[in-house]
Structure formats: C-alpha cells, structure tokens
Design a protein around this motif. Structure first.
Motif, PDB file in Angstrom:
ATOM      1  N   PHE A   1       1.073  -1.401   0.035  1.00 17.13           N
ATOM      2  CA  PHE A   1      -0.268   0.001   0.048  1.00 17.13           C
ATOM      3  C   PHE A   1       0.787   1.794   0.116  1.00 17.13           C
ATOM      4  O   PHE A   1       2.346   1.275   0.364  1.00 17.13           O
TER       5      PHE A   1
ATOM      6  N   GLU B   1      -2.132   7.791   0.067  1.00 22.86           N
ATOM      7  CA  GLU B   1      -2.460   8.305  -0.647  1.00 22.86           C
ATOM      8  C   GLU B   1      -3.298   9.422  -0.196  1.00 22.86           C
ATOM      9  O   GLU B   1      -3.264  10.708  -0.792  1.00 22.86           O
TER      10      GLU B   1
ATOM     11  N   LYS C   1      -4.099   3.102  -0.907  1.00 19.09           N
ATOM     12  CA  LYS C   1      -5.016   2.704  -1.416  1.00 19.09           C
ATOM     13  C   LYS C   1      -3.247   1.567  -1.822  1.00 19.09           C
ATOM     14  O   LYS C   1      -1.824   2.149  -2.511  1.00 19.09           O
TER      15      LYS C   1
ATOM     16  N   LYS D   1      -5.623  -1.770  -6.222  1.00 22.61           N
ATOM     17  CA  LYS D   1      -6.374  -0.551  -5.998  1.00 22.61           C
ATOM     18  C   LYS D   1      -7.292  -0.722  -4.555  1.00 22.61           C
ATOM     19  O   LYS D   1      -8.496   0.374  -4.502  1.00 22.61           O
ATOM     20  N   ARG D   2      -7.045  -1.871  -3.338  1.00 20.71           N
ATOM     21  CA  ARG D   2      -7.897  -1.633  -2.717  1.00 20.71           C
ATOM     22  C   ARG D   2      -6.919  -0.730  -1.887  1.00 20.71           C
ATOM     23  O   ARG D   2      -6.445   0.080  -1.856  1.00 20.71           O
ATOM     24  N   SER D   3      -8.320  -0.206  -0.758  1.00 23.52           N
ATOM     25  CA  SER D   3      -7.485   1.029   0.101  1.00 23.52           C
ATOM     26  C   SER D   3      -7.921   0.754   1.138  1.00 23.52           C
ATOM     27  O   SER D   3      -8.896  -0.456   1.797  1.00 23.52           O
TER      28      SER D   3
END
Length: 67
Positions: free
Chosen positions: A22, A25, A39, A44-46
């Motif tokens: 990660f 962001e 992110k 593109k998981r957050s």
C-alpha cells in the motif's frame, strides 16, 4: 494503554500496510488526529487508519517526505 504503546500500535499498522504494497494516498488532519488513506499499488484496494498520537503523525509525515 500508555501513549507510547498506542504509538507503537499505530506505527506497526502503518508499517504493515506499507509492507503489503500500500502507498499513502491522502491525509486529512483534524483536531482528533489524522485520517490516512492507503491505496494498494496493483489491485486498487484501499484502507484508512485513524492516527491519534503525535509521534505516529510525525512518523508517517517522515515516510511521505522520504518517498
């Protein structure tokens, strides 16, 4: 929990997310701390962490400056 233990807990959570790929962001600061949005680079998981201690806020700030 002592403030130092809380800092260690928050630092470990930050490090865990960074090790899993990660990136920081977005950071939103308010009077109750900072909300840091992470992110994942590939899928593109957050994830969002609520950072309350001043030392943990300094820690992620230094990570932002280094990257």
């Amino acid at each position: 929990m002592s403030e130092y233990q809380e800092f260690l807990n928050e630092r470990d959570k930050i490090d865990f997310l960074l090790q899993k790929g990660f990136r920081i962001e977005k950071v939103t600061e308010n009077l109750s701390g900072a909300f840091v949005v992470f992110k994942h680079k590939e899928n593109k998981r957050s994830a969002t962490l609520h950072i309350k201690t001043a030392n943990a806020r300094k820690y992620f700030s230094n990570l932002l400056i280094q990257s």
